[in-house]
Design a protein around this motif. Structure first.
Motif, short mmCIF file in Angstrom:
data_model
loop_
_atom_site.label_atom_id
_atom_site.label_comp_id
_atom_site.label_asym_id
_atom_site.label_seq_id
_atom_site.Cartn_x
_atom_site.Cartn_y
_atom_site.Cartn_z
N LEU A 169 -2.97 3.58 8.02
CA LEU A 169 -2.08 3.22 6.92
C LEU A 169 -2.67 3.86 5.67
N LEU A 170 -1.89 4.73 5.02
CA LEU A 170 -2.36 5.48 3.87
C LEU A 170 -1.67 5.00 2.59
N ARG A 171 -2.34 5.25 1.48
CA ARG A 171 -1.83 4.82 0.17
C ARG A 171 -1.80 6.03 -0.77
N TRP A 172 -0.70 6.14 -1.53
CA TRP A 172 -0.53 7.26 -2.43
C TRP A 172 -0.06 6.76 -3.78
N ASP A 173 -0.76 7.20 -4.84
CA ASP A 173 -0.36 6.81 -6.19
C ASP A 173 -0.19 8.00 -7.11
N GLY A 174 0.09 9.17 -6.50
CA GLY A 174 0.33 10.37 -7.28
C GLY A 174 -0.69 11.45 -7.06
N GLY A 175 -1.87 11.11 -6.54
CA GLY A 175 -2.89 12.09 -6.23
C GLY A 175 -2.86 12.43 -4.74
N SER A 176 -4.03 12.53 -4.15
CA SER A 176 -4.11 12.75 -2.70
C SER A 176 -4.02 11.42 -1.99
N PRO A 177 -3.29 11.32 -0.86
CA PRO A 177 -3.25 10.07 -0.11
C PRO A 177 -4.66 9.65 0.31
N ARG A 178 -4.90 8.34 0.29
CA ARG A 178 -6.21 7.83 0.69
C ARG A 178 -6.02 6.74 1.74
N LEU A 179 -7.06 6.53 2.52
CA LEU A 179 -7.00 5.54 3.59
C LEU A 179 -6.91 4.13 3.02
N HIS A 180 -5.94 3.39 3.50
CA HIS A 180 -5.81 1.98 3.13
C HIS A 180 -6.31 1.08 4.26
N ALA A 181 -6.00 1.45 5.51
CA ALA A 181 -6.48 0.70 6.67
C ALA A 181 -6.47 1.61 7.89
N ASP A 182 -7.57 1.58 8.66
CA ASP A 182 -7.65 2.32 9.91
C ASP A 182 -7.30 1.35 11.04
N LEU A 183 -6.19 1.61 11.73
CA LEU A 183 -5.72 0.72 12.78
C LEU A 183 -5.91 1.35 14.17
N SER A 184 -6.75 2.37 14.25
CA SER A 184 -6.94 3.07 15.52
C SER A 184 -7.64 2.21 16.56
N GLY A 185 -8.28 1.13 16.14
CA GLY A 185 -8.94 0.26 17.09
C GLY A 185 -8.03 -0.74 17.76
N VAL A 186 -6.78 -0.82 17.31
CA VAL A 186 -5.81 -1.75 17.91
C VAL A 186 -5.19 -1.09 19.13
N ALA A 187 -5.06 -1.82 20.22
CA ALA A 187 -4.50 -1.26 21.45
C ALA A 187 -3.10 -0.72 21.21
N GLY A 188 -2.81 0.45 21.74
CA GLY A 188 -1.52 1.09 21.58
C GLY A 188 -1.69 2.57 21.31
N GLU A 189 -0.59 3.34 21.44
CA GLU A 189 -0.67 4.78 21.27
C GLU A 189 -0.28 5.27 19.87
N TYR A 190 0.60 4.53 19.18
CA TYR A 190 1.04 5.01 17.87
C TYR A 190 1.54 3.85 17.02
N LEU A 191 1.55 4.09 15.71
CA LEU A 191 2.13 3.14 14.76
C LEU A 191 3.58 3.51 14.52
N ASN A 192 4.35 2.51 14.06
CA ASN A 192 5.79 2.75 13.94
C ASN A 192 6.29 2.27 12.58
N ASP A 193 7.19 1.35 12.57
CA ASP A 193 7.81 0.90 11.32
C ASP A 193 6.92 -0.12 10.62
N MET A 194 7.29 -0.48 9.39
CA MET A 194 6.46 -1.35 8.57
C MET A 194 7.32 -2.00 7.49
N VAL A 195 6.94 -3.21 7.09
CA VAL A 195 7.51 -3.83 5.91
C VAL A 195 6.36 -4.31 5.03
N VAL A 196 6.51 -4.17 3.71
CA VAL A 196 5.50 -4.60 2.75
C VAL A 196 6.11 -5.68 1.88
N ASP A 197 5.41 -6.82 1.74
CA ASP A 197 5.97 -7.93 0.98
C ASP A 197 5.64 -7.82 -0.50
#
Length: 296
Positions: free
Chosen positions: A77-105
């Protein structure tokens, strides 16, 4: 049934648009095949905001206006505020092959679907349970599992009062509801509706807590009331994701793809894709009677 007007196709060449979000007077969306994040300007022009090395999918915005986006195969999960995107959370340790959709509250808490290739659209996964999960990422980047034993988690919405979550489980052909605690925890799972031929993918929610649901395999968009009844059905080829935006959030934007780009009905989910399908993706727009509410 709620009243709808004519459906307009916007003159923008696309292949696989996804993750539409209405933010700050414009429609933002991912383009999976091009690996870009885009903004549809109020004048109707497409602006490429970011070009990426991995395919993006779900989008969302933090309280400070910065953009969160899913990097699908890198499972970040990456975060962008106008510069270069930066890592917000590394979820590669969670079982599964890929990330998909998302909602932010409203607090910047992100719910991200983690998918595997152990389930297939060729099989009707009627029973509860599955190998997939949804991960909740706190505003500071801490991650934990919000819900497990899911089947192809996809579009997710949060009601305007923040108390209810509706999740599309695509290959189970159902919408699943959770109560949501003030802490963001998901509780008391139950089924809102079990479809027979509809494959719920991207979703959005309106002020009556009804959910608009895109179904690319059946090429339709349906509206499901909070009682679990279908109130509207629109025919749109390859409809994959939707958002309510525009003036007073009364415009329903529907993103669609060439159905040849969808995972095939091969149980292995490994069927060949066309090498050059052309810009067959699209964005459609129509006015609806009930405005958008909640998140996204």
């Amino acid at each position: 049934m709620s009243e709808t007007t004519a459906i307009t196709r916007l003159p923008i060449p696309l292949v696989f648009p996804e993750g539409p979000r209405w933010h700050d007077g414009a429609l933002w969306f991912s383009e999976i095949t091009e690996r870009t994040i885009n903004r549809l300007t109020p004048a109707g022009d497409r602006e490429v905001v970011l070009r990426l090395e991995d395919s993006p999918s779900g989008l969302g915005f933090m309280p400070d206006g910065s953009l969160l986006f899913v990097s699908m195969t890198r499972r970040q999960l990456l975060r962008w505020d106008g510069g270069s995107p930066r890592l917000h959370a590394d979820l590669s340790g969670v079982a599964g092959e890929y990330l998909n959709d998302m909602v932010v509250d409203a607090d910047g808490r992100a719910y991200v679907g983690v998918r595997s290739q152990k389930v297939s659209p060729a099989v009707f996964h009627r029973e509860p349970g599955g190998p997939d999960c949804v991960v909740v990422v706190e505003p500071d980047g801490r991650a934990s599992v919000a819900a497990h034993q899911l089947c192809a988690p996809n579009g997710t919405v949060i009601s305007a009062d923040g108390h209810t979550v509706v999740l599309a489980e695509t290959y189970a052909r159902r919408l699943t509801v959770f109560d949501r605690a003030w802490s963001g925890e998901w509780l008391r799972r139950r089924r809102l509706i079990q479809f027979e031929r509809t494959f719920p993918d991207g979703v959005c929610i309106d002020a009556e807590n009804a959910v608009w649901v895109c179904s690319p395999y059946s090429s339709e968009v349906v509206r499901v009331s909070q009682a679990g009844e279908v109130t509207d059905r629109l025919a749109i080829t390859g409809a994959v994701a939707c958002a309510l935006g525009g003036d007073h959030r009364r415009t329903l934007f529907v993103l669609a793809v060439d159905p040849r780009w969808l995972p095939t009905f091969d149980p292995a989910l490994g069927g060949p894709l066309p090498t050059d399908p052309g810009p067959a993706g699209a964005i459609y727009a129509l006015d609806v009677a009930v405005p958008g509410a909640g998140w996204p």
